[in-house]
Motif scaffolding. Structure first.
Motif, PDB file in Angstrom:
ATOM      1  N   PHE A 221      29.245  59.880  20.582  1.00 32.09           N
ATOM      2  CA  PHE A 221      28.296  59.844  21.691  1.00 32.09           C
ATOM      3  C   PHE A 221      28.779  58.859  22.748  1.00 32.09           C
ATOM      4  N   SER A 222      28.797  59.306  23.991  1.00 35.64           N
ATOM      5  CA  SER A 222      29.108  58.451  25.120  1.00 35.64           C
ATOM      6  C   SER A 222      28.331  58.979  26.315  1.00 35.64           C
ATOM      7  N   ARG A 223      28.230  58.214  27.373  1.00 37.34           N
ATOM      8  CA  ARG A 223      27.389  58.640  28.504  1.00 37.34           C
ATOM      9  C   ARG A 223      27.993  59.827  29.255  1.00 37.34           C
ATOM     10  N   VAL A 240      28.953  64.294  22.403  1.00 36.92           N
ATOM     11  CA  VAL A 240      27.727  64.424  23.185  1.00 36.92           C
ATOM     12  C   VAL A 240      27.776  63.452  24.355  1.00 36.92           C
ATOM     13  N   ALA A 241      27.750  63.986  25.574  1.00 34.26           N
ATOM     14  CA  ALA A 241      27.677  63.171  26.790  1.00 34.26           C
ATOM     15  C   ALA A 241      26.202  63.003  27.144  1.00 34.26           C
ATOM     16  N   THR A 242      25.620  61.888  26.757  1.00 31.52           N
ATOM     17  CA  THR A 242      24.163  61.734  26.809  1.00 31.52           C
ATOM     18  C   THR A 242      23.604  61.748  28.225  1.00 31.52           C
ATOM     19  N   THR A 268      20.398  48.144  27.074  1.00 28.34           N
ATOM     20  CA  THR A 268      19.791  49.331  27.676  1.00 28.34           C
ATOM     21  C   THR A 268      20.009  50.582  26.831  1.00 28.34           C
ATOM     22  N   LEU A 269      20.619  50.429  25.679  1.00 23.75           N
ATOM     23  CA  LEU A 269      20.835  51.563  24.780  1.00 23.75           C
ATOM     24  C   LEU A 269      19.504  52.260  24.476  1.00 23.75           C
ATOM     25  N   PRO A 270      19.413  53.577  24.639  1.00 23.50           N
ATOM     26  CA  PRO A 270      18.166  54.294  24.341  1.00 23.50           C
ATOM     27  C   PRO A 270      17.956  54.427  22.832  1.00 23.50           C
ATOM     28  N   LEU A 271      17.598  53.314  22.223  1.00 27.42           N
ATOM     29  CA  LEU A 271      17.548  53.228  20.772  1.00 27.42           C
ATOM     30  C   LEU A 271      16.599  54.242  20.155  1.00 27.42           C
ATOM     31  N   ALA A 272      15.427  54.417  20.756  1.00 29.13           N
ATOM     32  CA  ALA A 272      14.450  55.357  20.200  1.00 29.13           C
ATOM     33  C   ALA A 272      14.999  56.776  20.164  1.00 29.13           C
ATOM     34  N   ASP A 273      15.778  57.150  21.178  1.00 33.65           N
ATOM     35  CA  ASP A 273      16.378  58.492  21.196  1.00 33.65           C
ATOM     36  C   ASP A 273      17.414  58.645  20.093  1.00 33.65           C
ATOM     37  N   TYR A 274      18.222  57.617  19.888  1.00 31.25           N
ATOM     38  CA  TYR A 274      19.240  57.706  18.843  1.00 31.25           C
ATOM     39  C   TYR A 274      18.612  57.780  17.457  1.00 31.25           C
ATOM     40  N   LEU A 275      17.517  57.090  17.242  1.00 32.37           N
ATOM     41  CA  LEU A 275      16.877  57.134  15.930  1.00 32.37           C
ATOM     42  C   LEU A 275      16.382  58.542  15.587  1.00 32.37           C
ATOM     43  N   LYS A 276      16.098  59.351  16.608  1.00 32.42           N
ATOM     44  CA  LYS A 276      15.673  60.732  16.364  1.00 32.42           C
ATOM     45  C   LYS A 276      16.778  61.573  15.720  1.00 32.42           C
ATOM     46  N   LEU A 277      18.023  61.115  15.846  1.00 36.62           N
ATOM     47  CA  LEU A 277      19.148  61.878  15.301  1.00 36.62           C
ATOM     48  C   LEU A 277      19.296  61.708  13.794  1.00 36.62           C
ATOM     49  N   LEU A 278      18.621  60.695  13.229  1.00 42.62           N
ATOM     50  CA  LEU A 278      18.802  60.387  11.818  1.00 42.62           C
ATOM     51  C   LEU A 278      17.907  61.225  10.917  1.00 42.62           C
ATOM     52  N   ARG A 279      18.436  61.544   9.764  1.00 43.55           N
ATOM     53  CA  ARG A 279      17.639  62.152   8.707  1.00 43.55           C
ATOM     54  C   ARG A 279      16.734  61.086   8.095  1.00 43.55           C
TER      55      ARG A 279
END
Length: 366
Positions: A221-223, A240-242, A268-279
């Protein structure tokens, strides 16, 4: 100082302007010699983002003058009489030194701390000496590897396997170990799906080692899309280009990963969005250390799926040895650019401007 001591010279930062290419070459006094030390002639030293942070006092005030560099590879030129034979260190042996140069190791208080006695020296709470800008037990200052020679307690000098070139080994000692350690700790391997945030000095190593550990699936993942081809060439299955892909966290990537390693150093990392990727029961491990303040996260983002929000730093000597053995066995090679030690000022400016693809290594004069 014994007559057999070499002459220690290096690139010294005198104030925060040093990070703008104003290092000064001068002689310095290393830690006082102890018979548990080794002296190393520096042949290679990786350039780490931490070097820039310390030079500009980004994390905390730096004790100037400071010689940075904690991805050191070189040749042993002197061995103390009390260095244990089991370490197999002798004059002429090639060794490396990472970001840590000392820990309590039974010399502070009532014996070894729990961390040091269990091979977890990187988390020693009694004495933690960084390879530069740190202090040893006697109060002397540590100086790093943008230099001719380096003195270090032998416990933290790691033999480099014959199958790894020195220039490739140097950045493994910090960048490589920093991502290898959490990958191994959180069970990267067959049957596991891993995400890597950031494709840079740390991130490119994370992709390489996730592949070497035989993860089933590696997502990078990178911007922006500019590093897509590089990520694929390194071994990523998907990129994934976020900033360019709408709903990247809520679409088909959601709930697909067991482990995420975040190498970026920004709050500024969108931490909440990344957590959605986890099982469910997945782990998010932060290894990048921002200078710009803390993360914030709603507790519900963790509670709802039993997620773990974790941190990890560098590698202890045992982890570095294990990583180097894997790198030799699997042919892991970082993407590096070798530059002469005399160009250190230009190299740190190039690093600061994001020109590294993906790690600079300073090469000392013969």
């Amino acid at each position: 100082m014994p007559d057999t001591a070499p002459k220690f010279e290096g690139w010294m930062g005198l104030d925060p302007n040093a990070a703008q290419g104003q290092l000064v070459w001068r002689e310095f006094q290393p830690k006082p010699w102890e018979e548990t030390d080794v002296d190393i002639r520096v042949t290679h030293c990786g350039v780490c983002a931490s070097d820039l942070c310390v030079l500009r006092s980004g994390w905390r005030p730096t004790p100037y003058p400071c010689c940075v560099g904690h991805e050191i590879v070189g040749i042993v030129v002197r061995v103390g009489a009390q260095v244990p034979p089991a370490q197999r260190l002798a004059v002429g042996v090639r060794v490396g030194v990472g970001p840590q140069s000392d820990s309590c190791r039974g010399r502070v208080g009532d014996g070894h701390c729990v961390e040091c006695s269990t091979g977890n020296e990187k988390y020693c709470t009694r004495l933690w000496t960084g390879t530069y800008a740190g202090r040893y037990l006697d109060g002397s200052v540590s100086y790093g590897g943008y230099a001719t020679f380096h003195r270090v307690p032998a416990h933290f000098a790691i033999r480099i396997p014959d199958g790894i070139p020195s220039a490739a080994a140097a950045p493994m000692l910090c960048a490589g170990a920093t991502v290898y350690a959490p990958l191994k700790q959180y069970s990267c391997g067959p049957g596991r799906r891993v995400g890597i945030i950031g494709v840079g000095g740390l991130g490119h190593f994370a992709i390489l080692f996730a592949r070497a550990l035989e993860a089933d699936w590696v997502a990078a993942f990178s911007r922006r899309a500019s590093k897509r081809d590089d990520a694929r060439a390194l071994g990523a299955d998907v990129y994934v280009a976020t900033a360019e892909e709408p709903d990247w966290s809520g679409g088909h990537h959601a709930g697909t990963l067991d482990l995420i390693i975040s190498t970026v150093s920004s709050n500024t990392l969108p931490l909440a969005d990344y957590l959605k990727l986890l099982r469910p029961n997945g782990a998010f491990v932060q290894v990048g250390n921002p200078e710009d303040g803390p993360f914030t996260i709603a507790a519900g983002a963790l509670i709802g799926s039993g997620l773990r929000l974790c941190g990890s730093k560098i590698g202890s000597p045992g982890e570095i040895r294990e990583m180097l053995a894997l790198a030799e066995a699997k042919g892991v090679r970082p993407w590096i650019e070798e530059r002469p030690m005399k160009e250190a000022n230009q190299v740190i400016m190039d690093m600061d401007h994001g020109r590294a693809r993906y790690r600079y290594v300073l090469v000392g004069d013969e």
